[in-house]
Structure formats: C-alpha cells, structure tokens
Design a protein around this motif. Structure first.
Motif, PDB file in Angstrom:
ATOM      1  N   ASP A   1       7.670  -9.681   2.029  1.00  0.00           N
ATOM      2  CA  ASP A   1       8.259  -8.965   3.158  1.00  0.00           C
ATOM      3  C   ASP A   1       9.705  -8.543   2.901  1.00  0.00           C
ATOM      4  O   ASP A   1      10.393  -8.062   3.806  1.00  0.00           O
ATOM      5  CB  ASP A   1       8.194  -9.811   4.432  1.00  0.00           C
ATOM      6  N   ALA A   2      10.191  -8.681   1.655  1.00  0.00           N
ATOM      7  CA  ALA A   2      11.575  -8.324   1.339  1.00  0.00           C
ATOM      8  C   ALA A   2      11.825  -6.813   1.324  1.00  0.00           C
ATOM      9  O   ALA A   2      12.899  -6.367   1.744  1.00  0.00           O
ATOM     10  CB  ALA A   2      11.985  -8.947   0.008  1.00  0.00           C
ATOM     11  N   PRO A   3      10.900  -5.976   0.834  1.00  0.00           N
ATOM     12  CA  PRO A   3      11.180  -4.534   0.793  1.00  0.00           C
ATOM     13  C   PRO A   3      11.378  -3.944   2.194  1.00  0.00           C
ATOM     14  O   PRO A   3      10.703  -4.322   3.150  1.00  0.00           O
ATOM     15  CB  PRO A   3       9.930  -3.954   0.122  1.00  0.00           C
ATOM     16  N   ARG A   4      12.305  -2.984   2.275  1.00  0.00           N
ATOM     17  CA  ARG A   4      12.565  -2.246   3.506  1.00  0.00           C
ATOM     18  C   ARG A   4      11.825  -0.917   3.463  1.00  0.00           C
ATOM     19  O   ARG A   4      11.236  -0.558   2.444  1.00  0.00           O
ATOM     20  CB  ARG A   4      14.072  -2.002   3.641  1.00  0.00           C
ATOM     21  N   ASP A   5      11.868  -0.167   4.548  1.00  0.00           N
ATOM     22  CA  ASP A   5      11.208   1.142   4.575  1.00  0.00           C
ATOM     23  C   ASP A   5      11.734   2.037   3.459  1.00  0.00           C
ATOM     24  O   ASP A   5      10.963   2.774   2.825  1.00  0.00           O
ATOM     25  CB  ASP A   5      11.413   1.822   5.927  1.00  0.00           C
ATOM     26  N   ILE A   6      13.036   1.979   3.204  1.00  0.00           N
ATOM     27  CA  ILE A   6      13.625   2.849   2.184  1.00  0.00           C
ATOM     28  C   ILE A   6      13.193   2.462   0.778  1.00  0.00           C
ATOM     29  O   ILE A   6      13.362   3.220  -0.177  1.00  0.00           O
ATOM     30  CB  ILE A   6      15.162   2.845   2.291  1.00  0.00           C
ATOM     31  N   ASP A   7      12.587   1.292   0.640  1.00  0.00           N
ATOM     32  CA  ASP A   7      12.139   0.816  -0.671  1.00  0.00           C
ATOM     33  C   ASP A   7      10.694   1.215  -0.981  1.00  0.00           C
ATOM     34  O   ASP A   7      10.136   0.763  -1.982  1.00  0.00           O
ATOM     35  CB  ASP A   7      12.268  -0.705  -0.741  1.00  0.00           C
ATOM     36  N   ALA A   8      10.114   2.064  -0.144  1.00  0.00           N
ATOM     37  CA  ALA A   8       8.695   2.412  -0.309  1.00  0.00           C
ATOM     38  C   ALA A   8       8.388   2.975  -1.691  1.00  0.00           C
ATOM     39  O   ALA A   8       7.351   2.670  -2.277  1.00  0.00           O
ATOM     40  CB  ALA A   8       8.277   3.402   0.782  1.00  0.00           C
ATOM     41  N   ALA A   9       9.288   3.804  -2.229  1.00  0.00           N
ATOM     42  CA  ALA A   9       9.026   4.406  -3.541  1.00  0.00           C
ATOM     43  C   ALA A   9       8.984   3.360  -4.649  1.00  0.00           C
ATOM     44  O   ALA A   9       8.310   3.547  -5.659  1.00  0.00           O
ATOM     45  CB  ALA A   9      10.088   5.455  -3.862  1.00  0.00           C
ATOM     46  N   ALA A  10       9.680   2.247  -4.453  1.00  0.00           N
ATOM     47  CA  ALA A  10       9.721   1.205  -5.484  1.00  0.00           C
ATOM     48  C   ALA A  10       8.487   0.331  -5.472  1.00  0.00           C
ATOM     49  O   ALA A  10       8.142  -0.273  -6.498  1.00  0.00           O
ATOM     50  CB  ALA A  10      10.971   0.340  -5.318  1.00  0.00           C
ATOM     51  N   VAL A  11       7.822   0.219  -4.331  1.00  0.00           N
ATOM     52  CA  VAL A  11       6.667  -0.677  -4.227  1.00  0.00           C
ATOM     53  C   VAL A  11       5.347   0.077  -4.139  1.00  0.00           C
ATOM     54  O   VAL A  11       4.289  -0.535  -4.013  1.00  0.00           O
ATOM     55  CB  VAL A  11       6.812  -1.628  -3.012  1.00  0.00           C
ATOM     56  N   ALA A  12       5.390   1.417  -4.230  1.00  0.00           N
ATOM     57  CA  ALA A  12       4.160   2.210  -4.233  1.00  0.00           C
ATOM     58  C   ALA A  12       3.301   1.827  -5.429  1.00  0.00           C
ATOM     59  O   ALA A  12       3.798   1.296  -6.435  1.00  0.00           O
ATOM     60  CB  ALA A  12       4.494   3.695  -4.286  1.00  0.00           C
TER      61      ALA A  12
END
Length: 289
Positions: free
Chosen positions: A18-29
C-alpha cells in the motif's frame, strides 16, 4: 522461497503493497514506465518517496520470493547485500514484474551506458526493450558486433558490443569516476539504482556492479562491510562516508579530484564538486574498494 528474476527493465521496491501513491501508477504498472514516473515528480513529490521506496531491481536481476499477497510479492534481492537480511535486500514489488530466471548464468556482461536497446536480432529486428545502466546479463553468443544475452522466461535478445563490458574484466578506480560522470546532472531519486534516478548509495552500488564489485546497497552497510582507510589516505575512486555523532552513516560518495562525486539529496542533482564546510564537518570515514 522460490528464486525468480525481474522481467521488466526497472522494478521499484516498496516498503509495503500500500506504499505507492496515485502518482506512482506508472512505476507499478505491469509494464512500468520509470522514465515517465521520474519525470512526473517535482521535489515535493519526490520527498514523499521517503518511507515508501527502498531500492530498485534491474532486468534479469535474481529475486527470492518470500510470500505473495494481492498481486504483490515480498522479496529479497541477493545482489544487494543488506544488514536487514542476510539473504538480500528486502521489500515488495508487483508480482507482474517477476518471471523465470534466464536459462544461462555464465559469461556475465553489464550495460555501461545510461540506456541500451535490446534487439530481437543483431542490429535489426523489433526492439524488445530499453535497459538501464548496470543491468547484468548472461552472454551466450557473439556475432557482427553484437552479443546475445539470456533473458527471463526463456527468452534472449541482442545488445551492441560497444555498450557492454564483462563484469569479470579488471577495473581501476578511474573507471568508477568515468562511469559515474555519465550521470552528472541527474536528479536525485530516493531508492534509485537506475539511469532514471539514483540516490547516494545507489550511485556507488550500481557503478560497482558494472565493474564486477558487489557491495552493499545502503551507505551504512557499505561503511561497515568495506575496508576502511584513514581519511587522509583516500584517493579518487575511493568512498567517503558521512554521519553525525551517535547517528548511522547517512551519505556516501566517490572521492574525486574536485572533492566528491555524489548524488546529494532530494531536490538536487548528481554532482562532482568540492566538499562544502557543512558536508566536510560530517565526513567520518573512507573506504577502499
């Protein structure tokens, strides 16, 4: 535990699912775009990565999976020694970023330029991906100025010989500074170990990986595990460590003719510069590689 490998060019390792934020979506795709992610963040957003990101895995890097939950894998990274776990650096990555280990583990080569295109055929064919500096792959064949490398999930691809070096080839201190200098001006990224962003120990760790030197991932572990030398004996290419009284080592850089080459801190860029008075006041140790 099972042994697998990163199958995406760069996979960011997080403290929890649950650490990624909305702005981190490209990193966790499932197919992460770390270049776009890094470009999207201003200084304040990058500061928000503290306590969220830990490190990064590069393509084909081996990974031990400890557990899985809701599309995420709890992992250990054996190529990134850490005092947090004797088996490797711990954290969480999307399970979609992991695949089967490459079929070969011999004649390893490392990418020596910021990014390199993996091709389907020597000098031609469809690009299979853009790989980061310090990606280490097993080489299996050479033809017409290209090297065939084994990739996760039983695949293979080709890289130009002029972007590679054998990690078994001897190196010199000046090689560390030459490789590090390619990233002068690169914006600091907390947890970064790729061409898209580096933190202080990410710089020293990845440069050493290219040169066949496996050192710990974090600055305090590097200081604890490497051969310490007197500060006045440090030469260009050695490591400088910084800390405050009673506190853990918090910064590392390469000693240089100018002073130090280092990834300074969030909001700043990788530089080779003289040591400012406030920085010099916290210089506490040096180590030889």
């Amino acid at each position: 535990m099972k042994l697998v490998a990163a199958k995406v060019p760069v996979s960011t390792v997080w403290t929890a699912p649950d650490a990624p934020r909305d702005i981190d979506a490209a990193a966790v795709a499932a197919q992460p775009d770390v270049a776009a992610w890094a470009k999207s963040m201003d200084t304040e957003t990058r500061l928000g990565l503290h306590g969220r990101t830990l490190t990064q895995l590069l393509f084909a890097e081996p990974v031990l999976v400890r557990s899985e939950r809701d599309g995420w894998s709890e992992i250990l990274a054996p190529w990134q020694p850490s005092s947090n776990d004797e088996l490797g650096y711990p954290g969480w990555v999307p399970s979609s970023h992991l695949g089967e280990l490459p079929g070969s583990a011999t004649a390893p080569v490392a990418i020596t330029v910021p990014t390199a295109t993996l091709l389907a055929e020597p000098g031609a064919g469809e690009p299979l991906g853009e790989l980061s500096f310090a990606t280490v792959l097993a080489s299996t064949e050479h033809a017409d100025g290209y090297t065939r490398v084994a990739t996760p999930d039983g695949g293979s691809g080709w890289l130009a010989d002029d972007v590679l070096r054998s990690v078994e080839q001897p190196s010199a201190p000046e090689d560390r500074l030459r490789l590090g200098a390619m990233f002068l001006g690169l914006e600091y990224l907390w947890g970064g170990t790729s061409a898209y962003g580096l933190d202080c120990s990410g710089l020293t760790h990845t440069v050493c990986r290219v040169l066949g030197l496996r050192i710990p991932r974090d600055a305090h572990d590097q200081a604890a595990m490497l051969e310490n030398i007197p500060l006045d004996e440090a030469q260009p290419g050695d490591l400088y460590f910084f800390g405050r009284p009673g506190k853990q080592i918090h910064h590392v850089g390469f000693a240089s003719a100018c002073g130090m080459m280092h990834a300074s801190e969030t909001g700043k860029r990788l530089e080779d510069a003289t040591l400012a008075d406030d920085r010099r006041a916290t210089l506490v140790a040096a180590a030889k590689l």
